[in-house]
Design an enzyme around this catalytic site. Structure first.
Site, short mmCIF file in Angstrom:
data_model
loop_
_atom_site.label_atom_id
_atom_site.label_comp_id
_atom_site.label_asym_id
_atom_site.label_seq_id
_atom_site.Cartn_x
_atom_site.Cartn_y
_atom_site.Cartn_z
N ARG A 1 -6.71 9.76 -2.73
CA ARG A 1 -5.33 9.26 -2.79
C ARG A 1 -5.06 8.60 -4.13
O ARG A 1 -3.91 8.51 -4.57
CB ARG A 1 -5.11 8.19 -1.72
CG ARG A 1 -4.78 8.73 -0.36
CD ARG A 1 -4.28 7.59 0.51
NE ARG A 1 -3.24 6.86 -0.16
CZ ARG A 1 -2.90 5.60 0.10
NH1 ARG A 1 -3.53 4.94 1.04
NH2 ARG A 1 -1.94 5.00 -0.56
N ASP B 1 -6.95 -5.10 -6.51
CA ASP B 1 -7.42 -3.71 -6.40
C ASP B 1 -8.77 -3.48 -7.10
O ASP B 1 -9.36 -2.41 -6.95
CB ASP B 1 -6.38 -2.73 -6.97
CG ASP B 1 -5.11 -2.71 -6.15
OD1 ASP B 1 -5.10 -3.23 -5.02
OD2 ASP B 1 -4.09 -2.21 -6.66
N LYS C 1 -1.31 5.52 -10.74
CA LYS C 1 -0.82 5.81 -9.38
C LYS C 1 0.35 4.90 -9.00
O LYS C 1 1.39 5.39 -8.53
CB LYS C 1 -1.95 5.61 -8.36
CG LYS C 1 -1.45 5.63 -6.91
CD LYS C 1 -2.56 5.42 -5.91
CE LYS C 1 -2.81 4.01 -5.51
NZ LYS C 1 -1.93 3.46 -4.46
N ASN C 2 0.19 3.62 -9.17
CA ASN C 2 1.22 2.71 -8.65
C ASN C 2 2.49 2.72 -9.49
O ASN C 2 3.55 2.30 -9.02
CB ASN C 2 0.65 1.31 -8.45
CG ASN C 2 -0.32 1.28 -7.26
OD1 ASN C 2 -0.32 2.19 -6.43
ND2 ASN C 2 -1.17 0.27 -7.21
N CYS D 1 -2.99 1.54 2.81
CA CYS D 1 -4.34 1.07 3.11
C CYS D 1 -4.30 -0.08 4.10
O CYS D 1 -3.44 -0.96 4.02
CB CYS D 1 -5.05 0.65 1.83
SG CYS D 1 -5.48 2.04 0.79
N ARG E 1 0.80 -6.12 6.23
CA ARG E 1 1.60 -5.76 5.06
C ARG E 1 3.07 -5.74 5.47
O ARG E 1 3.69 -4.68 5.59
CB ARG E 1 1.12 -4.42 4.47
CG ARG E 1 -0.31 -4.52 3.98
CD ARG E 1 -0.79 -3.26 3.32
NE ARG E 1 -0.31 -3.11 1.96
CZ ARG E 1 -0.56 -2.06 1.20
NH1 ARG E 1 -1.29 -1.07 1.67
NH2 ARG E 1 -0.09 -1.99 -0.03
C1 EPZ Z 1 1.05 -3.06 -4.28
O1 EPZ Z 1 1.10 -3.17 -2.87
C2 EPZ Z 1 0.06 -1.95 -4.58
N1 EPZ Z 1 0.56 -0.72 -3.99
C3 EPZ Z 1 -1.31 -2.31 -4.01
O2 EPZ Z 1 -2.21 -1.31 -4.42
C4 EPZ Z 1 -1.76 -3.64 -4.62
O3 EPZ Z 1 -2.96 -4.04 -3.99
C5 EPZ Z 1 -0.70 -4.71 -4.40
O4 EPZ Z 1 0.58 -4.26 -4.89
C6 EPZ Z 1 -1.02 -6.01 -5.12
O5 EPZ Z 1 -1.17 -5.78 -6.50
C7 EPZ Z 1 1.48 -0.03 -4.64
O6 EPZ Z 1 1.92 -0.37 -5.73
C8 EPZ Z 1 1.94 1.23 -4.00
P1 EPZ Z 1 2.61 -6.81 -2.47
P2 EPZ Z 1 2.27 -4.00 -2.18
O7 EPZ Z 1 3.93 -6.60 -1.85
O8 EPZ Z 1 3.51 -3.77 -2.92
C9 EPZ Z 1 2.52 -10.09 1.09
C10 EPZ Z 1 -3.97 0.19 -4.14
O9 EPZ Z 1 -5.16 0.09 -3.76
N2 EPZ Z 1 3.89 -9.60 1.40
O10 EPZ Z 1 2.55 -7.35 -3.85
O11 EPZ Z 1 2.24 -3.68 -0.74
C11 EPZ Z 1 1.47 -9.04 1.43
O12 EPZ Z 1 1.12 -9.11 2.79
C12 EPZ Z 1 -2.86 -0.52 -3.41
O13 EPZ Z 1 -3.62 0.91 -5.09
C13 EPZ Z 1 4.63 -10.20 2.39
O14 EPZ Z 1 4.19 -11.16 3.03
O15 EPZ Z 1 1.75 -5.48 -2.41
C14 EPZ Z 1 0.36 -9.41 0.50
O16 EPZ Z 1 -0.40 -10.44 1.06
C15 EPZ Z 1 -3.35 -1.22 -2.19
N3 EPZ Z 1 5.90 -9.73 2.63
C16 EPZ Z 1 1.08 -9.92 -0.74
O17 EPZ Z 1 2.41 -10.26 -0.30
C17 EPZ Z 1 6.42 -8.69 1.94
O18 EPZ Z 1 7.57 -8.30 2.20
C18 EPZ Z 1 1.16 -8.94 -1.89
O19 EPZ Z 1 1.78 -7.74 -1.48
C19 EPZ Z 1 5.64 -8.08 0.93
C20 EPZ Z 1 4.38 -8.56 0.68
#
Ligand code: EPZ
Length: 427
Positions: free
Chosen positions: A398, A306, A23-24, A117, A122
């Protein structure tokens, strides 16, 4: 009446199952195809709602898109609009991958704030910082990401404050369009980052280092359409491995990439589960008493956030005290209340869950509050005594292709059924 997943617990999962496309990876690679000057064909896509949603967004923008049997044909040449509709964008986080690709294609993007989610704050500040460093003008008024390239749109050095998956993908997608060299430091290393980089390379981009924390890009090359197959889903593989272990089953998963699963495999081995692999097969066998463990979620190659939820559900019936420390998202334990209603003994203090293994869980009417919470509800229902009903299956669909069919193939008693919503307590 609402549609639920009804699971009669107590069956040991046994047999063979194939993992679907990731998916991702899919949700990043489909938007990347927008950057090409000719059509792409993307194979091994999972048949899940997030992929349908992206298809609909690209069509709305003007692309010619067809999706059938896991294969998507994308001809982006008709794209004229830069403002995907909020009702589609709000369904998923990855919608904001449209920002850099519309910038590359049209020079501007007006994308409503993405959904996704509800697992904590986020923010998108790292993406904004990456785009701004590349010379993109970004405005966030009215909950819309309004971006346009300026005369300064060119490669640069970017240091991410955290190896964010989304920020790494967005910055990489923008950087392949910006003339000159970009280096992304402290980049995320997840398998879907590597897959997206490989797709971009197959389109003619120069991207090196994906999979390490430094990604180098020589931008501004013309990109053509490509024929590409996405990697298998790391999290679906892990969910199936956990379900096999939790039910004391014996399951062989086909089409997986064992090296992507090393952090989970290590934890399962520590618990006393037998895990073996070869090529694209992973066999998980569990018999006898399992040992409690401590888990800390981390960015790749650490234990994936995840898989935290299905892992916690499994640990609920492992004798002794286990702990799970969620370091990536600040609010990813909401589903624990549902496990408790099934008899689990879990204390959550801020980002740490302490799990005191109970003898058994009892079936209940439970709610999937997000996608991976849904995976936890499935694992809990598989090991509980009696029949559970899970609502919120739109979250599960999803991210998990035909999950009910796959579990049935492994011997589980799983059906989709319409039930009266009043049987569920408020959550
Ligand atoms: C991706 O989300 C995945 N989604 C998520 O999978 C997964 O949990 C996550 O990466 C971590 O592996 C997709 O790939 C579509 P991050 P993403 O940016 O990109 C903080 C699932 O269940 N952060 O790595 O949103 C954020 O708040 C989903 O399949 C900021 O502060 O994750 C978090 O604490 C859910 N500012 C951490 O970084 C930003 O600009 C990691 O977020 C971006 C992120």
């Amino acid at each position: 009446m609402i549609e639920t997943l009804c699971i009669q617990g107590g069956t040991r999962l046994r047999g063979e199952v194939s993992v679907s496309g990731g998916k991702n990876a899919a949700v990043a690679i489909i938007p990347a195809a927008v950057l090409a000057d000719s059509p792409s064909t993307i194979e091994n896509l999972p048949d899940i709602d997030d992929v349908y949603c992206l298809r609909d967004m690209l069509k709305w923008l003007g692309a010619d898109v067809e999706f059938k049997d896991g294969v998507m044909y994308i001809d982006p040449r008709g794209i004229t609009k830069d403002n995907p509709p909020v009702d589609l964008v709000s369904k998923m986080r990855a919608s904001y991958y449209l920002v850099p690709v519309l910038l590359g294609r049209l020079g501007s993007a007006n994308v409503p704030m993405p959904g996704g989610c509800n697992i904590g704050k986020r923010p998108i500040d790292y993406t904004i910082k990456g785009l701004t460093s590349l010379g993109v003008d970004v405005d966030l008024a009215g909950d819309v990401i309004s971006a346009r390239v300026t005369d300064n749109f060119k490669g640069t050095e970017i240091f991410l404050d955290f190896p964010s998956v989304g920020a790494t993908i967005n910055t990489m997608l923008a950087a392949v369009c910006a003339e000159g060299n970009t280096t992304i430091h402290n980049a995320a290393r997840e398998p879907h980052i590597v897959d997206t980089a490989n797709f971009l390379s197959s389109m003619g981009a120069w991207v090196k280092g994906a999979g390490t924390d430094v990604i180098r890009i020589r931008g501004g090359r013309p990109l053509h359409g490509s024929n590409y197959a996405v990697i298998p889903d790391q999290i679906e593989t892990g969910t199936l491995m956990i379900a096999a272990a939790a039910t004391h089953g014996d399951v062989t998963i086909h089409g997986a990439i064992p090296t992507h699963m090393e952090s989970l495999t290590a934890k399962l081995l520590e618990m006393g589960v037998h895990v073996t692999d070869s090529d694209d097969l992973i066999r998980v066998r569990s018999e006898g008493i399992l040992r409690p463990i401590s888990v800390k979620t981390q960015v790749y190659p650490g234990f994936p956030t995840d898989l935290q939820q299905p892992m916690t559900a499994m640990l609920a019936t492992v004798a002794g005290e286990s702990s799970v420390n969620e370091t990536v998202f600040e609010s990813r334990f909401k589903y624990v209340e549902e496990l408790k209603r099934m008899g689990a003994d879990i204390d959550v203090d801020n980002r740490i869950a302490r799990i005191h293994g109970v003898k058994r869980l009892t079936a209940s009417s439970i709610t999937a509050t997000d996608l991976r919470a849904g995976a936890a509800m499935i694992v809990a229902s598989l090991i509980a005594e009696g029949e559970s009903s899970i609502r919120g299956i739109h979250y599960i669909l999803r991210g998990y292709e035909r999950i009910d069919e796959k579990l049935r193939l492994l011997g589980a008693d799983v059906r989709r059924r319409l039930v009266d919503e009043n049987m569920f307590p408020n959550v």
